[in-house]
Design a protein around this motif. Sequence first.
Motif, PDB file in Angstrom:
ATOM      1  N   ASN A  13      -7.203  90.395 -14.049  1.00 12.62           N
ATOM      2  CA  ASN A  13      -7.099  90.133 -15.489  1.00 12.62           C
ATOM      3  C   ASN A  13      -6.672  88.709 -15.776  1.00 12.62           C
ATOM      4  O   ASN A  13      -6.038  88.061 -14.965  1.00 12.62           O
ATOM      5  N   GLU A  14      -7.011  88.263 -16.974  1.00 16.45           N
ATOM      6  CA  GLU A  14      -6.514  86.973 -17.460  1.00 16.45           C
ATOM      7  C   GLU A  14      -5.991  87.160 -18.869  1.00 16.45           C
ATOM      8  O   GLU A  14      -6.683  87.732 -19.715  1.00 16.45           O
ATOM      9  N   GLY A  15      -4.782  86.688 -19.104  1.00 19.27           N
ATOM     10  CA  GLY A  15      -4.235  86.686 -20.463  1.00 19.27           C
ATOM     11  C   GLY A  15      -4.223  88.040 -21.141  1.00 19.27           C
ATOM     12  O   GLY A  15      -4.723  88.167 -22.261  1.00 19.27           O
ATOM     13  N   ASN A  16      -3.704  89.072 -20.452  1.00 15.07           N
ATOM     14  CA  ASN A  16      -3.495  90.408 -21.040  1.00 15.07           C
ATOM     15  C   ASN A  16      -4.760  91.205 -21.355  1.00 15.07           C
ATOM     16  O   ASN A  16      -4.678  92.265 -21.946  1.00 15.07           O
ATOM     17  N   ASN A  37       3.895  89.190 -16.171  1.00 16.08           N
ATOM     18  CA  ASN A  37       2.427  89.246 -16.236  1.00 16.08           C
ATOM     19  C   ASN A  37       1.765  87.909 -15.936  1.00 16.08           C
ATOM     20  O   ASN A  37       0.770  87.535 -16.583  1.00 16.08           O
ATOM     21  N   THR A  53      -2.968  79.622 -18.693  1.00 13.10           N
ATOM     22  CA  THR A  53      -2.632  80.662 -19.672  1.00 13.10           C
ATOM     23  C   THR A  53      -1.129  80.767 -19.886  1.00 13.10           C
ATOM     24  O   THR A  53      -0.672  81.119 -20.968  1.00 13.10           O
ATOM     25  N   LYS A 111      -0.981  86.475  -5.918  1.00 13.42           N
ATOM     26  CA  LYS A 111      -2.382  86.771  -6.281  1.00 13.42           C
ATOM     27  C   LYS A 111      -3.362  85.886  -5.495  1.00 13.42           C
ATOM     28  O   LYS A 111      -4.361  85.432  -6.047  1.00 13.42           O
ATOM     29  N   ARG A 112      -3.022  85.622  -4.262  1.00 16.02           N
ATOM     30  CA  ARG A 112      -3.799  84.747  -3.362  1.00 16.02           C
ATOM     31  C   ARG A 112      -3.890  83.308  -3.857  1.00 16.02           C
ATOM     32  O   ARG A 112      -4.851  82.597  -3.554  1.00 16.02           O
ATOM     33  N   ILE A 145       1.822  97.349  -6.000  1.00 13.77           N
ATOM     34  CA  ILE A 145       0.659  96.619  -6.509  1.00 13.77           C
ATOM     35  C   ILE A 145      -0.120  96.084  -5.314  1.00 13.77           C
ATOM     36  O   ILE A 145       0.401  95.340  -4.496  1.00 13.77           O
ATOM     37  N   ASP A 192      -0.756  85.601 -14.590  1.00  7.03           N
ATOM     38  CA  ASP A 192      -2.101  85.839 -14.080  1.00  7.03           C
ATOM     39  C   ASP A 192      -2.531  84.675 -13.189  1.00  7.03           C
ATOM     40  O   ASP A 192      -1.754  83.770 -12.906  1.00  7.03           O
ATOM     41  N   THR A 244       0.726  82.046  -2.484  1.00  7.64           N
ATOM     42  CA  THR A 244       0.460  83.409  -2.011  1.00  7.64           C
ATOM     43  C   THR A 244       0.471  84.447  -3.134  1.00  7.64           C
ATOM     44  O   THR A 244       0.086  85.584  -2.901  1.00  7.64           O
ATOM     45  N   ASN A 303      -2.293  94.287  -2.676  1.00  9.46           N
ATOM     46  CA  ASN A 303      -2.726  92.935  -2.286  1.00  9.46           C
ATOM     47  C   ASN A 303      -2.234  91.842  -3.220  1.00  9.46           C
ATOM     48  O   ASN A 303      -2.886  90.814  -3.365  1.00  9.46           O
ATOM     49  N   ILE A 304      -1.082  92.039  -3.841  1.00  8.47           N
ATOM     50  CA  ILE A 304      -0.600  91.078  -4.842  1.00  8.47           C
ATOM     51  C   ILE A 304      -0.118  89.795  -4.171  1.00  8.47           C
ATOM     52  O   ILE A 304      -0.126  88.729  -4.774  1.00  8.47           O
ATOM     53  N   ILE A 305       0.290  89.894  -2.892  1.00  8.31           N
ATOM     54  CA  ILE A 305       0.724  88.709  -2.153  1.00  8.31           C
ATOM     55  C   ILE A 305      -0.267  88.483  -1.012  1.00  8.31           C
ATOM     56  O   ILE A 305      -0.508  89.395  -0.200  1.00  8.31           O
ATOM     57  N   GLY A 306      -0.852  87.306  -0.949  1.00  7.46           N
ATOM     58  CA  GLY A 306      -1.838  87.065   0.106  1.00  7.46           C
ATOM     59  C   GLY A 306      -2.415  85.667   0.022  1.00  7.46           C
ATOM     60  O   GLY A 306      -1.938  84.821  -0.739  1.00  7.46           O
ATOM     61  N   LYS A 315      -1.877  95.471 -14.851  1.00  4.81           N
ATOM     62  CA  LYS A 315      -1.241  94.610 -13.836  1.00  4.81           C
ATOM     63  C   LYS A 315      -2.232  94.092 -12.798  1.00  4.81           C
ATOM     64  O   LYS A 315      -1.859  93.420 -11.854  1.00  4.81           O
ATOM     65  N   ASP A 316      -3.495  94.427 -12.966  1.00  5.85           N
ATOM     66  CA  ASP A 316      -4.509  94.060 -11.974  1.00  5.85           C
ATOM     67  C   ASP A 316      -4.626  92.537 -11.868  1.00  5.85           C
ATOM     68  O   ASP A 316      -4.630  91.839 -12.871  1.00  5.85           O
ATOM     69  N   LYS A 317      -4.690  92.050 -10.610  1.00  5.15           N
ATOM     70  CA  LYS A 317      -4.862  90.607 -10.350  1.00  5.15           C
ATOM     71  C   LYS A 317      -6.043  90.010 -11.103  1.00  5.15           C
ATOM     72  O   LYS A 317      -6.085  88.838 -11.383  1.00  5.15           O
ATOM     73  N   GLU A 335     -13.517  83.681  -5.584  1.00 12.15           N
ATOM     74  CA  GLU A 335     -13.603  84.628  -6.690  1.00 12.15           C
ATOM     75  C   GLU A 335     -13.391  83.975  -8.043  1.00 12.15           C
ATOM     76  O   GLU A 335     -12.597  84.430  -8.867  1.00 12.15           O
TER      77      GLU A 335
END
Lengths: 351, 351
Positions: free
Chosen positions: A314-317, B85, B30, B112-113, A143, B87, B110, A145-148, A310-312, A223
């Motif tokens: 998204n919010e709430g599915n 999941n 959420t 999802k930033r 996944i 978010d 860290t 850039n999931i950690i940053g 699984k995209d960062k 963002e």
Amino acid sequence: MNNINSIGYEISFQNSLNQLISFIDNSSYTKFFILTDEITTVHCLPALEVRLVGRTYDLIEVSAGEECKNLDFCIGVWKMLIDFNADRKSLLINLGGGVVTDMGGFIASTYKRGIDFVNVPTTLLSQVDASVGGKTGVDLDSIKNIIGTFTQPKAVFIAHEYLSTLPERQILSGLAEMLKHGLIKDQAYWNDLKNSDLSLPSAELVYRSVEIKNEVVIADPHEKGIRKALNFGHTVGHAVETFSLDNDKRSLTHGEAIAIGMVCESWLSCKKSGLSQNELDEIVGVLMRLYPKYNLQLERADEIITLMRKDKKNEGNKINCTLLVSIGNCLIDQICSEDELRESLEFYAGL
Amino acid sequence: MNNINSIGYEISFQNSLNQLISFIDNSSYTKFFILTDEITTVHCLPALEVRLVGRTYDLIEVSAGEECKNLDFCIGVWKMLIDFNADRKSLLINLGGGVVTDMGGFIASTYKRGIDFVNVPTTLLSQVDASVGGKTGVDLDSIKNIIGTFTQPKAVFIAHEYLSTLPERQILSGLAEMLKHGLIKDQAYWNDLKNSDLSLPSAELVYRSVEIKNEVVIADPHEKGIRKALNFGHTVGHAVETFSLDNDKRSLTHGEAIAIGMVCESWLSCKKSGLSQNELDEIVGVLMRLYPKYNLQLERADEIITLMRKDKKNEGNKINCTLLVSIGNCLIDQICSEDELRESLEFYAGL
């Protein structure tokens, strides 16, 4: 081309490697570290080394490629910084493409709770995208850039001369983000790009792309809102990129995947957010002319859609996209159903 | 005891578990995740669970102990957050001692930033130290907190009732930081502590300790200057703690190590920064009465000094201490030579 002011730091374009040397000479850092990968060591480090003669620094080299952008490599670099006795007043100079600048930024922002870093992006993609905006990160379990962290560099030095070291495929990868900048915010720039020789985009075109990205980032550093405009093409694109990394022998570049994503999301824009059929045809025409057609395996569309979930962003599915209203204008936070996303993949496959 | 205002958030003391429930009910997150360790799951989670009835949350449990405060455990928790999941609008509730609050803060800052987190410190040490100040972190190669961020929690909930679940050794561990707060900043508080029954410090004494730490942290969130006052006892103490973790079967607690560090650094203060012999005697008397004598292996002093050299607080190969001028007053950035540090270890060993 004046330096561009970003969030507390400057982005240099003219004689920028010399500007980097001035930056170093006028600073009070105790130690300097250059992070490179095995490719930039060969192609980009020499131009820096000749300018660094007489100055003391340590070199840290990692392997090249997205598959190296992970926590194992971070641990390796952190341990080297410890061994070199890097203190809190050390500077990390990230010399490379997006993998090096994203990962190096994350390493610096977390080593001893944060040391300073500067970026010297060496690919077109990292010059117009990764180097600006303060996003650092590494991948985990494929996944991206999931950690940053969100951490701004102390300066960015963009050297157009480095672009001539790049193979065509790398140029095309960065070009996708430039085209995106036109599509979301500047129709005139899109037209300029459309009519230019794009085998090596001019310094002026690169500059304008950085300007657009910087304007968006300054308006919304974390963002929460408008910065999501930059995600156009990326909901579908990131998922296709991850799928390709996991499944293809010769996987897609970031830009190739984003080009596919922009085709799909332009189709969704035509269906959902008012993009005209004419503009859709124009966008698809330009992108399909520039980028090779990818053999999208529709029978595995479910796997790609699972990755989108699984995209960062998204919010709430719910699966979230940025869509176009017209060329140069976009809408953020557009929810797309899985059926719509599947149809957009079918549209691409049917071209 | 009113809530204490820290950097953008509040620290609650009265009915604080109920205040946590109100915080949750009035928020727009959420999803909720509770991070515990195997010990706090048994001793501290029940009091929270009865209040959480009817609300939805997921539980993530890690093993207990400083040896678990590392990147492997972070990776495990990040993967669980991905699987659940989580978010960007999820909240992580860190329920535990310093290991859970430091590591949980790093994981949240860290993932999802950055997602929000709150701390519910359950040990005396974490109530008076780790939970306030925005330092998150994990260890690497036995170097404490070498990887981390400065990130403030959204709230801290201090429940005095949790202290009655602690063994005496854990109370003493936290007490060292309370004594330190008196020594660096408040002679009257030091005198209060000296004359109190310290088998279970009162809620008022805990409150005052958090107040002192909070004042220092607010004045200098990123430890550029005065916040270094909090490092009194920690240059020697951290090194002795790491040495003990690596070498002793039953290793020192943080507070036991810091107590040793405060004895050594008080001796250095008497030698270098004007602490009177009388005050040195008083400090040593109180600390040696409260804490068991540690068998410091002087023949391995070089190893301990090597660990001091790797301390985050140093700059440019010099070993940095915070020293006392008198009880209640200190000086930061005092360079100590390796010989002086070795002599201070000899002083402790000779007591």
